[in-house]
Design an enzyme around this catalytic site. Structure first.
Site, mmCIF file in Angstrom:
data_model
loop_
_atom_site.group_PDB
_atom_site.id
_atom_site.type_symbol
_atom_site.label_atom_id
_atom_site.label_comp_id
_atom_site.label_asym_id
_atom_site.label_seq_id
_atom_site.Cartn_x
_atom_site.Cartn_y
_atom_site.Cartn_z
ATOM 1 N N HIS A 119 0.757 1.363 3.567
ATOM 2 C CA HIS A 119 1.176 2.756 3.367
ATOM 3 C C HIS A 119 0.831 3.578 4.608
ATOM 4 C CE1 HIS A 119 0.277 1.074 -0.664
ATOM 5 N NE2 HIS A 119 1.362 1.741 -1.029
ATOM 6 N N ASP B 143 -2.653 -4.529 2.123
ATOM 7 C CA ASP B 143 -1.585 -4.544 1.111
ATOM 8 C C ASP B 143 -0.211 -4.893 1.689
ATOM 9 O OD1 ASP B 143 -1.821 -2.139 2.424
ATOM 10 O OD2 ASP B 143 -1.869 -0.902 0.620
ATOM 11 N N HIS C 254 -5.452 8.417 2.948
ATOM 12 C CA HIS C 254 -4.476 9.441 2.535
ATOM 13 C C HIS C 254 -5.123 10.825 2.396
ATOM 14 C CE1 HIS C 254 -1.359 6.511 2.071
ATOM 15 N NE2 HIS C 254 -2.018 5.831 1.151
ATOM 16 N N ASP D 161 -2.604 -0.599 7.181
ATOM 17 C CA ASP D 161 -2.324 -0.582 5.743
ATOM 18 C C ASP D 161 -0.802 -0.514 5.556
ATOM 19 O OD1 ASP D 161 -3.946 0.238 3.000
ATOM 20 O OD2 ASP D 161 -1.920 1.081 3.044
HETATM 21 ZN ZN ZN Z 1 -2.081 0.987 1.104
#
Ligand code: ZN
Ligand code: ZN
Length: 432
Positions: A153, A240, A112, A151
């Site tokens: 996200h 995740d 991120h 991932d």
């Molecule tokens: Zn994540």
């Protein structure tokens, strides 16, 4: 069943002195449980698995990927240097021919973290993959790199860093941004004016299981990788998407992650998220390691999983089957550049640093160029700090873009109101 085998290097860094909080899953135990599991399973005794120590990323390594405001020292801890250095070590093992593949099982995570860093967001301060990629370019002259972010996200930081770079293909599969942090990663985010189609976003409905993810890998990710022909495939391996993950809403299993890895066949994996730290992450990491090294992973038994339990709703597959039509046309037919040579193109961005509650306002200006990647200026201001000006000079900069970059730098320095940060990659080792 023994498949073709690969010498696989593992780098562990649990970061004992960095955590979001003592009880948050982003703490050292996240990797210690994995390490215990691998020891228990005898993985380190396998002839194709080898363990190595991380390097420590220096300021110069970090500053090829990021503008750190106000300084590197102020936005990271020593743990961040080791996590990024772990990714760099993973790359060196492969490039120096010591291992066929490598997996940096490190934290803090990084995907991120964007080009400009004002603080921590989504648990990330610096982008481990980007620091690694810039070392690869500087020391090994690697040209084309694919980053596949699995991932849960959206890998918005990696997307941001390589938004204007046609030599880095970025593919992110993630839970639909309307339902989770960071709220981005939609199919129409396809790359900057000179890198159209080199960013592919595949937003997945909550509840997607192995079936949906593996189908999309076959139908979108593998055909695009085959066409792009990267020198290296890097997997931002966030675990995740697991059915038991406490901060997401997906339904993958450890076996599904191992199959995903076998299909992708990445050269280097860098750990990102994965917050079911005791009952799931150790099994997912085990599956990935066995798949990378070419060992049979079919016997992995994880707690709470029975074959067929985590089936996805049929309507989920219907949504996923629409994604190839949304993602593939721009990659395979990006069309003519939408701007003329020498145009200055701007985009405004708002970036929220959720860990620290900082709102950043950015204006980015790119000089469109057919000769080089284009000079880039980012004006950044946050809810906590005054404006900074960041000027990015690409590796093989052309004279016109250099002139533009110098004009920005001189003008801002003469104005004297904002600190000017310069990232001059043309001064790097492989500059021509
Ligand atoms: Zn994540
Ligand atoms: Zn240029």
């Amino acid at each position: 069943m023994i498949m073709s085998q690969n010498h696989t290097g593992l780098i562990f860094f649990p970061a004992f002195d960095w955590a979001i909080s003592p009880t948050h899953p982003e703490r050292q135990e996240r990797l210690l449980y994995t390490r215990d599991q691998l020891l228990e399973e005898g993985v380190f005794d396998l002839p194709y698995i080898h363990e190595y120590k991380p390097e420590i990323a220096a300021d110069a390594d970090i500053l090829r990927a990021h503008f750190c405001i106000p300084t590197v020292e102020r936005v990271i801890t020593p743990s961040h240097r080791v996590a990024a250095g772990g990714a760099v070590k993973a790359a060196r093992l492969v490039m120096d021919g010591i291992c066929d593949k490598s997996f940096a099982i490190v934290r803090p995570p990084g995907h991120h973290a964007m080009k400009v860093v004002n603080g921590n967001r989504g648990f990330c301060s610096i982008n481990n993959e980007a620091v690694m990629i810039e070392v690869l370019r500087d020391h090994y002259d690697v040209q084309k790199i694919a980053v596949v972010d699995t991932d849960c996200h959206h890998g918005d930081g990696t997307q941001d860093i390589y938004w204007h770079d046609p030599d880095v293909l970025f593919i992110s599969m993630h839970q639909d941004g309307r339902t989770i942090f960071p709220g981005s990663g939609f199919a129409d985010e396809t790359g900057g004016p000179m890198a159209r189609g080199r960013t592919l976003n595949l937003p997945l409905p909550p509840g997607t299981s192995d079936e949906g993810v593996l189908w999309l890998v076959d139908e979108v990710v593998l055909p695009v990788l085959k066409d792009f022909q990267p020198d290296l495939i890097i997997n931002s391996a966030g675990q995740d998407n697991h059915f038991s993950d406490p901060i997401t809403h997906m339904a993958m299993s450890a076996l599904g992650y191992a199959q995903l890895n076998e299909k992708l066949n990445p050269d280097i994996c860098v750990l990102e998220g994965g917050y079911s730290i005791q009952s799931a992450l150790p099994y997912m990491n085990l599956g990935i390691i066995l798949a990378m090294a070419g060992y049979d992973y079919s016997g992995i038994k994880e707690p709470g999983y029975e074959s067929g339990t985590w089936r996805q709703d049929d309507r989920i597959m219907k949504t996923i089957k629409q994604l190839p039509d949304q993602a593939l046309p721009v990659y395979f037919d990006p069309g003519d550049p939408p701007h003329d040579e020498g145009d200055l193109v701007t985009r405004d961005k708002r970036v929220f640093y959720d860990t620290e509650g900082i709102m950043e306002y950015q204006t980015e200006t790119l000089r469109v160029c057919g000769q080089c990647r284009g000079a880039l200026m980012i004006e950044s201001e946050t809810s906590r700090s005054d404006q900074s000006v960041c000027v990015d000079i690409p590796r093989r900069v052309c004279p016109e873009c250099r002139e533009q970059a110098e004009k920005w730098i001189d003008t801002e320095r003469a104005r004297g109101e904002a600190p000017v940060h310069v990232m001059d990659k043309s001064q790097s080792r492989n500059r021509d």
